[in-house]
Design an enzyme around this catalytic site. Structure first.
Site, PDB file in Angstrom:
ATOM      1  N   ASP A   9     -10.745   2.141  -3.631  1.00  0.00           N
ATOM      2  CA  ASP A   9     -11.143   1.374  -2.207  1.00  0.00           C
ATOM      3  C   ASP A   9     -13.403   1.527  -2.408  1.00  0.00           C
ATOM      4  OD1 ASP A   9      -8.768   1.393  -0.787  1.00  0.00           O
ATOM      5  OD2 ASP A   9      -9.182   3.049   0.139  1.00  0.00           O
ATOM      6  N   ASP A  29       0.771  -1.000  -0.167  1.00  0.00           N
ATOM      7  CA  ASP A  29      -0.144  -0.398   0.204  1.00  0.00           C
ATOM      8  C   ASP A  29       0.582   1.776   0.034  1.00  0.00           C
ATOM      9  OD1 ASP A  29      -2.356   1.767  -0.028  1.00  0.00           O
ATOM     10  OD2 ASP A  29      -2.805   0.551   2.107  1.00  0.00           O
TER      11      ASP A  29
HETATM   12  C1  DGJ Z   1      -5.802   2.151   1.944  1.00  0.00           C
HETATM   13  C2  DGJ Z   1      -5.865   0.856   1.550  1.00  0.00           C
HETATM   14  O1  DGJ Z   1      -6.463   1.071  -0.159  1.00  0.00           O
HETATM   15  C3  DGJ Z   1      -7.086  -0.590   1.990  1.00  0.00           C
HETATM   16  O2  DGJ Z   1      -7.613  -1.500   0.718  1.00  0.00           O
HETATM   17  C4  DGJ Z   1      -6.314  -0.856   2.987  1.00  0.00           C
HETATM   18  O3  DGJ Z   1      -5.886  -1.606   2.818  1.00  0.00           O
HETATM   19  C5  DGJ Z   1      -5.866   0.803   4.134  1.00  0.00           C
HETATM   20  N1  DGJ Z   1      -4.620   1.610   3.068  1.00  0.00           N
HETATM   21  C6  DGJ Z   1      -5.564   0.602   4.754  1.00  0.00           C
HETATM   22  O4  DGJ Z   1      -4.787   1.063   6.220  1.00  0.00           O
END
Ligand code: DGJ
Length: 704
Positions: free
Chosen positions: A506, A442
């Site tokens: 997301d 991430d």
């Molecule tokens: C952002 C990501 O896009 C989510 O899927 C998740 O992993 C969160 N970060 C976790 O902090």
């Protein structure tokens, strides 16, 4: 050099380069039936109007002011104020099969420039430029851009915009004068400006028109532009965007542009996409995606930071019952990470939450026949962390400034060897000591002042990120990596060279996802597009959706689930299992077939996609009713790409609950066995059913 002509041929497209002192792409379009000679090129030798320079000025591969190119130059730089207007002269052209390498030099400025062009049978052109400082003093580079001339008829740009939870949105701009420019200064590929655009004569559509699609494979700051010259010619440029002072070439040092990928299609946007998909599959992914893409369950929206290993084991058990094949423990597992204000950088198991470590959990997951994945955000640091307390000087920052945080976090300076080594050691130790099959990598914030030793170094940071991933992949080649950056903030071909999947957004709201996935599909095939069924009640939009539309939307990519399966009763689990099984049944086709975005008659209220096997034997069509139908009927659906001579049996695979109760009669093909020719389906079509808003339908086509 004397005048010569070189050609690169794809299957459907062709590039003609005329060289003399400079090299100019004089044609990039449909493949011609014969080899062109200089004689024909005379036919497109331009007139020289009054009121301008007395010579013809080509849009060369690297336009330069010194040669009378008044538009945006291909190179900007200087050597202590000198050598600021170089004029390169072509020295050598090498043709190696699908590749052309053109070397130029400016003796006075003591610079050399190499342009590489490659066009494979999959019809994707790759362009890259490398500048070398041949002088005895340093040379500052402000810009180095890939330049592609476009015909004057290319007067419409289709470009991207977006934001967090709304990536890959598109807009069209007519360019009659001036032009279009996009700049990304966010330090990562960005949600805002996916580095790509499509251009063509106004009105190009999914199945019609000429289109040139361009993508700059780069995960940092970039600039893309299409200029309309005063003489009507159009020019596309794409480059990494350099911050002030960032690129300073020592003697003998070089800098290269990222690769610009371009695909020309005379068959509209679908033709362009299909060429990109083919290229991604064969040239970028190669042998790396051999096994079927396993169905995921990611813990994030199910439990967020609330980690209890016994409960997570229950989640894994429930996930396995639904048919999940890879179980991923997301954020919240490492030392002190109870919310998003602390602990990034402390990549050690949290002993409070996991007193026995994670071996037992991994064994449990593996015991259920699933792969195990773990989340990391390696490039980041919180001030509230052991790492920051020990190394406050590891930040990517300019001393004396307190740049804004993003999600309470800062970025690590990967150009410091100690930082790079620490991160590699941490990641490597996890992959060495635990049987981890997959990591979700991430990157949750934008970069404000990317500085190494106080000097701008956005480029260096991105390159070190690539190196870190590469080093890890080299040592652990069997571990799959997902690229995520707060959803779709780091999606590009250069990342894909070293990863296996993107987290597209997301936003798991199926309605939003339909849009996001459609936008992403112009350049990426479904198998690399992470797409999860979220909870009934979307966590990002608060909208509620039935499982039907959520399931059918997620099944169009690399499917997963993003919820807590422990909370589901047996009946609900069976319902989810239905969509997981559906995906498993069809993923072979979805992940190898040819994608067609469908042009629907009620495009305001419906969206559709078809995936067809290469041999045209089998197809799968998804129709999503995104809004209330505009009219009381939804028109007729026409399907491209089928074998016109063949007959196809049409079968409904999945339909919205109660579809037949909302009207007096749905089209008969939905209930009665129907066989139609490819020609009929392409030219006449199928009556569309009437669907409630925010529902989806899936049907198949099988050659008889
Ligand atoms: C952002 C990501 O896009 C989510 O899927 C998740 O992993 C969160 N970060 C976790 O902090």
């Amino acid at each position: 050099m004397s005048q010569e002509v070189y050609q690169l041929c794809g299957t459907r497209s062709q590039l003609i380069v005329q060289v003399s002192d400079v090299a100019e792409i004089v044609y990039y379009g449909k493949r011609l039936q014969y080899k062109v000679s200089l004689t024909e090129l005379a036919a497109i030798a331009r007139a020289i109007p009054y009121g301008r320079l007395d010579v013809d000025v080509p849009v060369s591969l690297n336009p330069q002011l010194a040669r009378g190119a008044f538009g945006s130059p291909g190179l900007e730089g200087h050597r202590n104020g000198l050598a600021w207007a170089p004029a390169f002269t072509l020295q050598e052209v090498k043709q190696e099969d699908t590749k052309l390498i053109l070397a130029s030099r400016d003796e006075t400025a003591q610079l050399s420039l190499v342009v590489e062009l490659e066009l494979d049978s999959d019809d994707v052109l790759q362009m890259r430029q490398t500048l070398t400082n041949d002088g005895e003093q340093g040379y500052s580079v402000t810009r180095l851009a890939n330049t592609l001339p476009l015909p004057a008829r290319a007067n419409e740009v289709l470009s991207y915009f977006g934001r967090w939870v709304k990536e890959f949105q598109q807009t069209r701009t007519l360019i009659e004068a001036g032009g279009y420019i996009q700049e990304n200064r966010r330090g990562r590929t960005s949600h805002e400006h996916y580095p790509a655009l499509m251009v063509g004569p106004q009105g190009f559509g999914e199945q019609n028109g000429e289109v040139w699609g361009a993508h700059l494979a780069w995960s940092g700051n970039h600039r893309m532009r299409v200029d309309v010259k005063a003489d009507g010619r159009r020019v596309l440029q794409a480059e990494a965007l350099y911050l002030p002072g960032e690129i300073y070439l020592q003697p003998a040092q070089s800098i290269s542009t990222p690769t610009l990928y371009v695909s020309y299609s005379a068959g509209g946007l679908n033709g362009m996409s299909q060429q990109f998909h083919e290229h991604v599959r064969h040239a970028i992914l190669g042998e790396r995606l051999t096994k079927p893409r396993p169905v995921h369950l990611n813990t994030w929206e199910g439990i967020y930071f609330k980690h209890d290993p016994e409960y997570i084991k229950k989640m894994a058990t429930a996930a396995a019952e639904i048919g999940v094949e890879r179980f991923i423990v997301d954020d919240g597992w490492f030392k002190g990470r109870d919310d998003d204000t602390s602990s990034l950088g402390d990549w050690f198991i949290d002993k409070q939450k996991y007193p026995e470590g994670i071996h037992g959990l991994i064994e449990h997951v593996h015991g259920l026949g699933m792969e195990f994945g773990l989340w990391f955000e390696p490039e980041m640091i919180n001030k509230q962390s052991d790492l920051y307390r020990a190394h406050p000087d590891w930040l990517l920052a300019v001393e004396g400034y307190d740049a804004p945080t993003g999600r309470h976090q800062y970025v690590l300076d990967l150009q410091q060897q100690e930082v790079f080594d620490y991160l590699f050691e941490r990641l490597d130790s996890f992959l060495t000591n635990y049987p981890i099959d997959y990591i979700k990598w991430d990157m949750n914030r934008e970069i404000v002042q990317p500085a190494h030793r106080d000097m701008a170094s956005g480029i260096g940071q991105v390159e070190q990120y690539y190196r870190l991933v590469d080093k890890l992949v080299e040592k652990h080649p069997d571990v799959d990596i997902e690229s995520c950056a707060a959803g779709g903030g780091r999606i590009d071909f250069e990342v894909l060279k070293r990863t296996h999947r993107f987290w597209a957004s997301d936003n798991n709201d199926a309605l939003e996802r339909q849009q996001i996935q459609r936008g992403m599909s112009y350049f990426f095939p479904p198998e690399v597009m992470g797409s999860h069924i979220g909870a009934e009640h979307s966590h990002t939009t608060r909208r509620t959706h039935a499982l039907g539309i959520r399931g059918l939307t997620a099944m169009l990519g690399h499917m997963g689930l993003e919820l807590d399966p422990v909370t589901l009763n047996d009946e609900q689990k069976a319902d989810y299992r239905h969509y997981v099984e559906l995906h498993k049944t069809w993923r072979g086709l979805l992940h190898s077939g040819i994608t067609y975005r469908l042009s629907l008659e009620d495009a305001k209220a419906q969206q559709g996609v078809m995936v067809l096997s290469e041999d045209q034997e089998l197809g799968l069509v998804n129709i999503t009713q995104t809004a209330m139908g505009t009219y009381s009927l939804s028109g007729v659906l026409r399907l491209p790409g089928l074998d016109p001579q063949a007959s196809y049996r049409i079968c409904v695979v999945d339909e919205p609950v109660g579809l037949h109760q909302i009207v007096n009669r749905q089209p008969t093909w939905m209930k009665e066995s129907t066989v139609l020719t490819g020609e009929w389906l392409a030219e006449v079509g199928l009556a569309m059913p009437l669907m409630d808003p925010e529902t989806a339908l899936l049907f198949s086509l099988e050659k008889e």
